[in-house]
Design a protein around this motif. Structure first.
Motif, PDB file in Angstrom:
ATOM      1  N   UNK A 215      -1.818 -50.106  67.175  1.00 23.29           N
ATOM      2  CA  UNK A 215      -1.077 -49.171  68.036  1.00 23.29           C
ATOM      3  C   UNK A 215      -1.536 -49.253  69.487  1.00 23.29           C
TER       4      UNK A 215
ATOM      5  N   UNK B 247       3.474 -52.387  75.795  1.00 26.11           N
ATOM      6  CA  UNK B 247       4.588 -51.575  76.317  1.00 26.11           C
ATOM      7  C   UNK B 247       4.316 -51.092  77.736  1.00 26.11           C
TER       8      UNK B 247
ATOM      9  N   UNK C 122       6.698 -55.409  66.916  1.00 27.27           N
ATOM     10  CA  UNK C 122       6.894 -54.227  66.057  1.00 27.27           C
ATOM     11  C   UNK C 122       6.633 -54.566  64.577  1.00 27.27           C
ATOM     12  N   UNK C 123       5.358 -54.649  64.214  1.00 22.99           N
ATOM     13  CA  UNK C 123       5.043 -55.070  62.841  1.00 22.99           C
ATOM     14  C   UNK C 123       4.305 -53.977  62.070  1.00 22.99           C
ATOM     15  N   UNK C 124       4.523 -52.711  62.452  1.00 18.44           N
ATOM     16  CA  UNK C 124       3.735 -51.645  61.823  1.00 18.44           C
ATOM     17  C   UNK C 124       3.912 -51.577  60.315  1.00 18.44           C
ATOM     18  N   UNK C 125       5.103 -51.916  59.846  1.00 20.34           N
ATOM     19  CA  UNK C 125       5.362 -51.795  58.413  1.00 20.34           C
ATOM     20  C   UNK C 125       4.618 -52.902  57.651  1.00 20.34           C
ATOM     21  N   UNK C 126       4.519 -54.065  58.285  1.00 25.02           N
ATOM     22  CA  UNK C 126       3.765 -55.172  57.678  1.00 25.02           C
ATOM     23  C   UNK C 126       2.279 -54.799  57.669  1.00 25.02           C
TER      24      UNK C 126
ATOM     25  N   UNK D  98       0.983 -51.779  57.554  1.00 31.51           N
ATOM     26  CA  UNK D  98       0.743 -50.811  56.475  1.00 31.51           C
ATOM     27  C   UNK D  98       0.676 -51.522  55.123  1.00 31.51           C
ATOM     28  N   UNK D  99       1.562 -52.478  54.953  1.00 26.62           N
ATOM     29  CA  UNK D  99       1.627 -53.202  53.683  1.00 26.62           C
ATOM     30  C   UNK D  99       0.379 -54.021  53.432  1.00 26.62           C
TER      31      UNK D  99
ATOM     32  N   UNK E 197       8.136 -56.297  76.501  1.00 25.06           N
ATOM     33  CA  UNK E 197       8.434 -55.878  75.146  1.00 25.06           C
ATOM     34  C   UNK E 197       9.765 -56.417  74.690  1.00 25.06           C
TER      35      UNK E 197
ATOM     36  N   UNK F  33      11.432 -59.070  59.917  1.00 25.88           N
ATOM     37  CA  UNK F  33      10.543 -57.932  59.665  1.00 25.88           C
ATOM     38  C   UNK F  33      11.132 -56.980  58.626  1.00 25.88           C
TER      39      UNK F  33
ATOM     40  N   UNK G  26       9.245 -56.027  55.323  1.00 26.01           N
ATOM     41  CA  UNK G  26       9.016 -54.632  54.934  1.00 26.01           C
ATOM     42  C   UNK G  26       9.423 -54.405  53.483  1.00 26.01           C
TER      43      UNK G  26
ATOM     44  N   UNK H  31       6.828 -55.919  51.256  1.00 25.14           N
ATOM     45  CA  UNK H  31       5.599 -55.123  51.303  1.00 25.14           C
ATOM     46  C   UNK H  31       5.726 -53.872  50.439  1.00 25.14           C
TER      47      UNK H  31
ATOM     48  N   UNK I 286       3.645 -52.958  47.079  1.00 24.03           N
ATOM     49  CA  UNK I 286       2.900 -51.702  47.015  1.00 24.03           C
ATOM     50  C   UNK I 286       3.249 -50.944  45.738  1.00 24.03           C
TER      51      UNK I 286
ATOM     52  N   UNK J 190      10.271 -47.199  72.245  1.00 23.94           N
ATOM     53  CA  UNK J 190      10.493 -48.404  73.064  1.00 23.94           C
ATOM     54  C   UNK J 190      11.394 -48.090  74.249  1.00 23.94           C
TER      55      UNK J 190
ATOM     56  N   UNK K 104       9.310 -46.299  76.829  1.00 24.34           N
ATOM     57  CA  UNK K 104       8.425 -47.212  77.557  1.00 24.34           C
ATOM     58  C   UNK K 104       9.214 -48.137  78.474  1.00 24.34           C
TER      59      UNK K 104
ATOM     60  N   UNK L 298       3.351 -41.178  59.668  1.00 26.75           N
ATOM     61  CA  UNK L 298       2.602 -41.884  58.635  1.00 26.75           C
ATOM     62  C   UNK L 298       2.217 -40.924  57.517  1.00 26.75           C
TER      63      UNK L 298
END
Lengths: 272, 264
Positions: A85, A92, A174-178, A180-181, A272, B28, B32, B35, B39, B83, B86, B173
């Motif tokens: 993050x 950003x 933007x890879x936050x989901x990866x 988390x996985x 970005x 992605x 996801x 993933x 899980x 985004x 920003x 989260x």
């Protein structure tokens, strides 16, 4: 001298960031305790659950092992997720390019800026998790200095994994989901180091490549099973423990350098 | 052009933008899905003691699919607004003749498409690859549609908070983890202790998953209605959607007034 000053400044910056995110930490804090309390009675109970029967009591031995399992995972979470993050925030905000003006290697700036903060955050959240779970069931852990050995190896592995994710973030953003996985996989595979459930052979084999498995195994050996920390082989042995951690650190440094090179070539370090 | 046709066009423009962005990051989206599937397999193996208990998975799979929709709506909804904040383009969107609610409707429709696509792919893979014996019943589509709206309502709340709350990443989260823990993905809601069941029913998607489970188990729509699950789901969804749309409009207007529509 300038290297040390730069390093100290990065650590200080990381701690300032961590303090500014204290509300986030407080929000996330109960999550781990809730998971331990909820998952504890369910482990291995699939058949009973399918027929609608479940005993919701917590077993002290199982819960102790789960707390031990979750604590290093909390460090992984704090190091990997928060670093992602923070890096994304710098991309950003357009300040990431400035990192490359530092006398330190960029991967070191990224890692050092997070690790001290992650350590302190983990101490706080792990203590809170311990206290919350202790209300429901007695936790039996053998506190010993020897636990520092796996703790250090776990920190090295977490830094390595966080740098791998950071390198990917520089390229894919933007890879936050990866993210988390990947953490979920780390957690799931590391369970094979504990006598919580009987895991299939393929799972046990794959888990040796996971950055947390041998760390958790070693912690279990010294803090629950009362074994020595200096055995060389087996789950939690010194050889797999340090070779896996070192491999992750090297892979992380490589991935970060590669990601930074790709982003620089594309001119997307701060776009970005 | 009539007012309705004009408003529809504005929503369609937002939807189009959302779908184009989704297509740009399709790798992605696939990642996801993989993933989440892994899980779920991991959790199922934990609970099954090292093997998959299909009878249990039949009852927990609908909850996973609901988590996918809710998580996609929250994560991508928050990321989209963040985004734009920003990048400074959120201010530009306020030059549009569309109201904030209308723009949000377009955004969330795109996220619903994305979430449903991921959920459908994961659902098909599990039913066919793991050989789960699920009897699809047409009447289950009613609670399923309400569950999707409920999940979107949760995503909207998180999206609405982005312009006001800095720690939204952590909040969303924790929210998604709560849906996973109490929404039936770990265990069917009916086996939770009584007090926990009451708490769980306040969590988005729980009532929907409970209704779907009941219908798939052979209880009719009338029984689900008279049991109270379906009416409460209706109320939960309506309150969540109305609340989230209002919250978004309030927060955008507040940010516009306070100069918070660009990077803080």
């Amino acid at each position: 001298m300038s290297t040390l000053t730069a390093l100290r400044n990065e650590i200080r910056k990381g701690l300032i960031f961590a303090w500014s995110e204290r509300l986030q930490i407080l929000i996330e804090m109960p999550m781990f305790a809730v998971f331990v309390i909820l998952l504890g009675p369910l482990l291995g109970q699939g058949e009973n659950l399918a027929s609608g029967r479940v005993d919701w009591s917590l077993n002290s031995q199982t819960t102790s092992a789960m707390v031990l399992w979750f604590t290093p995972f909390i460090f992984f979470y704090m190091q990997v997720v928060k670093m992602f993050w923070r890096l994304l925030g710098e991309i950003q905000a357009g300040t990431l390019e400035q990192v490359f003006l530092s006398p330190l290697p960029p991967w070191l700036v990224a890692a050092a800026g997070r690790v001290a903060a992650a350590f302190l955050e983990t101490l706080f959240v792990a203590a809170a998790t311990y206290a919350m779970v202790s209300v429901f069931v007695r936790i039996h852990l053998h506190w010993t200095v020897a636990a520092v050995v796996p703790a250090l190896a776990i920190m090295v592995a977490a830094i390595g994994l966080s740098l791998v994710i950071a390198g990917a973030t520089l390229v894919y953003k933007r890879i936050q989901i990866v993210n988390d996985g990947v953490l979920m996989m780390v957690m799931i595979f590391s369970a094979s180091a504990l006598p919580l459930i009987h895991v299939p052979g393929w799972w046990a084999a794959l888990s040796h490549a996971s950055p947390l498995t041998d760390g958790v195994g070693s912690l279990y050996n010294v803090m629950i099973a009362n074994r020595s920390v200096d055995s060389a082989w087996g789950v939690g042995g010194l050889v797999p423990l340090f070779s896996v951690s070192a491999a992750y650190l090297l892979a992380g440094i490589g991935a970060f350098i590669l990601g930074a090179r790709v982003a620089k070539n594309r001119g997307t370090l701060s776009r970005y | 052009m009539s007012t309705i046709a004009f408003q529809t066009r504005l929503v369609r423009a937002e939807l189009d933008k959302g779908l184009r962005l989704m297509w740009r990051r399709r790798a992605l989206v696939v990642a996801a899905a993989i993933v989440y599937a892994l899980t779920y397999v991991g959790i199922s193996l934990f609970i099954g003691g090292g093997h998959l208990v299909k009878d249990l998975m039949v009852r927990t799979l609908p909850a996973l699919l609901a988590v996918l929709v809710a998580s996609t709506a929250a994560v991508e909804g928050c990321a989209g607004i963040s985004e734009e904040l920003s990048g400074g383009t959120l201010e530009q969107t306020r030059l549009s003749p569309a109201s904030p609610q209308l723009q949000l409707l377009g955004r969330m429709t795109a996220l619903a498409v994305e979430g449903l696509a991921v959920a459908a792919a994961v659902g098909i893979v599990f039913v066919s690859a793991a050989g789960l014996d699920i009897n699809p019943r047409p009447e289950a589509l009613i609670p399923a549609a309400l569950t999707v709206l409920d999940a979107l309502g949760y995503g909207l709340i998180m999206t609405a908070l982005v312009v006001r709350v800095a720690s939204i990443g952590a909040i969303s989260h924790v929210g998604t983890m709560a849906i996973m823990a109490f929404g039936g993905t770990l265990v069917p809601i009916s086996v939770l202790p009584h007090g926990m069941q009451i708490f769980a029913r306040f969590i988005p998607t729980t009532l929907g998953v409970e209704s779907i489970d009941a219908l798939l188990a052979g209880r009719g729509l009338a029984a689900t209605w008279s049991g109270g699950t379906l009416p409460w789901l209706l109320v939960h969804t309506a309150v969540l959607l109305a609340g989230s749309f209002s919250l978004y409009a309030i927060n955008i207007r507040h940010a516009q007034r306070e100069g918070g529509l660009s990077a803080r």
